[in-house]
Enzyme design. Sequence first.
Site, PDB file in Angstrom:
ATOM      1  NE  ARG A  48       8.339   1.179 -12.548  1.00 18.88           N
ATOM      2  CZ  ARG A  48       9.275   1.633 -11.695  1.00 18.88           C
ATOM      3  NH1 ARG A  48       9.281   2.895 -11.310  1.00 18.88           N
ATOM      4  NH2 ARG A  48      10.191   0.806 -11.217  1.00 18.88           N
ATOM      5  NE  ARG A  82      18.685  -4.858  -4.237  1.00 17.32           N
ATOM      6  CZ  ARG A  82      19.234  -6.005  -4.602  1.00 17.32           C
ATOM      7  NH1 ARG A  82      19.107  -7.071  -3.828  1.00 17.32           N
ATOM      8  NH2 ARG A  82      19.884  -6.109  -5.743  1.00 17.32           N
ATOM      9  NE  ARG A 120      13.898  -7.114 -11.331  1.00 13.31           N
ATOM     10  CZ  ARG A 120      14.491  -6.059 -11.906  1.00 13.31           C
ATOM     11  NH1 ARG A 120      15.703  -5.690 -11.531  1.00 13.31           N
ATOM     12  NH2 ARG A 120      13.870  -5.377 -12.821  1.00 13.31           N
ATOM     13  CE1 TYR A 121      18.148  -8.343  -8.566  1.00  8.56           C
ATOM     14  CE2 TYR A 121      17.115  -6.210  -8.214  1.00  8.56           C
ATOM     15  CZ  TYR A 121      17.895  -7.050  -8.990  1.00  8.56           C
ATOM     16  OH  TYR A 121      18.421  -6.590 -10.167  1.00  8.56           O
ATOM     17  CG  ASP A 174      14.710  -0.919 -18.822  1.00  4.00           C
ATOM     18  OD1 ASP A 174      15.689  -1.668 -18.723  1.00  4.00           O
ATOM     19  OD2 ASP A 174      14.286  -0.208 -17.887  1.00  4.00           O
ATOM     20  CB  CYS A 219       9.041   7.192 -18.665  1.00  2.92           C
ATOM     21  SG  CYS A 219       8.445   6.473 -17.126  1.00  2.92           S
TER      22      CYS A 219
HETATM   23  C1  LIG Z   1      16.802  -1.768  -9.611  1.00  2.00           C
HETATM   24  C2  LIG Z   1      15.865  -2.485  -8.748  1.00  2.00           C
HETATM   25  C3  LIG Z   1      16.128  -2.656  -7.380  1.00  2.00           C
HETATM   26  C4  LIG Z   1      17.352  -2.089  -6.710  1.00  2.00           C
HETATM   27  O1  LIG Z   1      18.493  -2.679  -7.227  1.00  2.00           O
HETATM   28  P1  LIG Z   1      19.939  -2.255  -6.684  1.00  2.00           P
HETATM   29  O2  LIG Z   1      20.869  -2.939  -7.627  1.00  2.00           O
HETATM   30  O3  LIG Z   1      20.021  -2.765  -5.271  1.00  2.00           O
HETATM   31  O4  LIG Z   1      20.021  -0.760  -6.730  1.00  2.00           O
HETATM   32  C5  LIG Z   1      15.228  -3.397  -6.645  1.00  2.00           C
HETATM   33  N1  LIG Z   1      14.130  -3.930  -7.189  1.00  2.00           N
HETATM   34  C6  LIG Z   1      13.834  -3.761  -8.491  1.00  2.00           C
HETATM   35  C7  LIG Z   1      12.592  -4.347  -9.027  1.00  2.00           C
HETATM   36  C8  LIG Z   1      14.687  -3.028  -9.313  1.00  2.00           C
HETATM   37  O5  LIG Z   1      14.379  -2.842 -10.595  1.00  2.00           O
END
Ligand SMILES: *Cc1c(COP(=O)(O)O)cnc(C)c1O
Length: 347
Positions: free
Chosen positions: A112, A94, A90-91, A271, A110
């Site tokens: 998920r 990471r 998503r980011y 969520d 949960c």
């Molecule tokens: C929460 C999350 C992260 C990690 O997010 P941080 O803010 O860096 O802890 C990475 N990818 C996804 C999909 C997430 O939901």
Amino acid sequence: MEQWQRSIEKSLTRLEELSALFHIDVEPLKPVVERYPMRITRHYLSLIKEPGDPIWLQCVPDIRELEDGNLLADPLNEEGLSPVPGLIHRYPDRVVLLVSSACPTLCRFCMRKARIGHQIGLNGGSSIDAGLRYIERNPSIRDVVLSGGDPLLLPDEGLKEILARLHKISHLEMIRINTRAPVTLPERITLHLCSMLRKFHPLYINTHFNHPVEITSRSAEACARLADAGIPLGNQTVLLRGVNDDPEVMKKLMQKLLTIRVRPYYLHQMDLVEGTGHFRTTVEKGLEIMSALRGHTSGMATPYYVIDLPGGKGKVPILPGDVKRNGKRLFLRNYLGEVVEYPDDGR
Ligand SMILES: *Cc1c(COP(=O)(O)O)cnc(C)c1O
């Protein structure tokens, strides 16, 4: 078989056992567990004092899980953000790698819920392999979060293989493991596990305590072992109606976490996940709790309160509305509720 694996086998999974222990009518819960299975470790079960208490609410099936409240199986669009099965990207820098599809105790809230716990066991080796290859091929990824399910349900050897492969990737700067084992299955944190984990630094663990009652001598010992292995420990709490939606409970939880060397990281707004609507609180409640923490106790005891936006739009930290602007003057509200002027003229 190791002791913690026997503990998994001995965990409570059948409604008849629940009714024998607590003398409750479990008939109405049958359709609930058909859809969302039950699993509670003996350790976690031992923390229940009476039906309906904060531990009970987190692990015992509830008829309200079948209510439909305009909620979704995958509100964060994790499937849509999976370039390969079992990996969420998503980011930019990471990813989350889902390495296990079960947990020692199945949390009723949960995120998920629809996908976790139907079979004890791990995500297929081939799917993990696809995720690992994706990370190897993408030099923009510098941080990987192992999640699931609970990654510590993997045997030491299996986990070690994954960590070793990640550790070899030159662009990967750090590894995180998200696990609730210190809370629900503290015997999983063996010295053997810790001496294996410490070979893969920089390794971070985020655990998941939701209530001060979960901090026992056994969970404290589990966290001590991990911390002694040089692993910085964080905590992600979910804000849960009837469990911890109370400023005093939350303050005590955050303070006690610091005493066991766990640093509060996130407080998550629930969520919008199907089957968990009865745990939802208002955001107003979360902000009230944040106001009760900040300034009133150690800054280190104050997590970020975050909303994970629907559709996978990301986590947004939210703060009580403390800043008002009037031209070049800011008016900031402190923890006592006093409004203090602060010049903001850019010089
Ligand atoms: C929460 C999350 C992260 C990690 O997010 P941080 O803010 O860096 O802890 C990475 N990818 C996804 C999909 C997430 O939901």
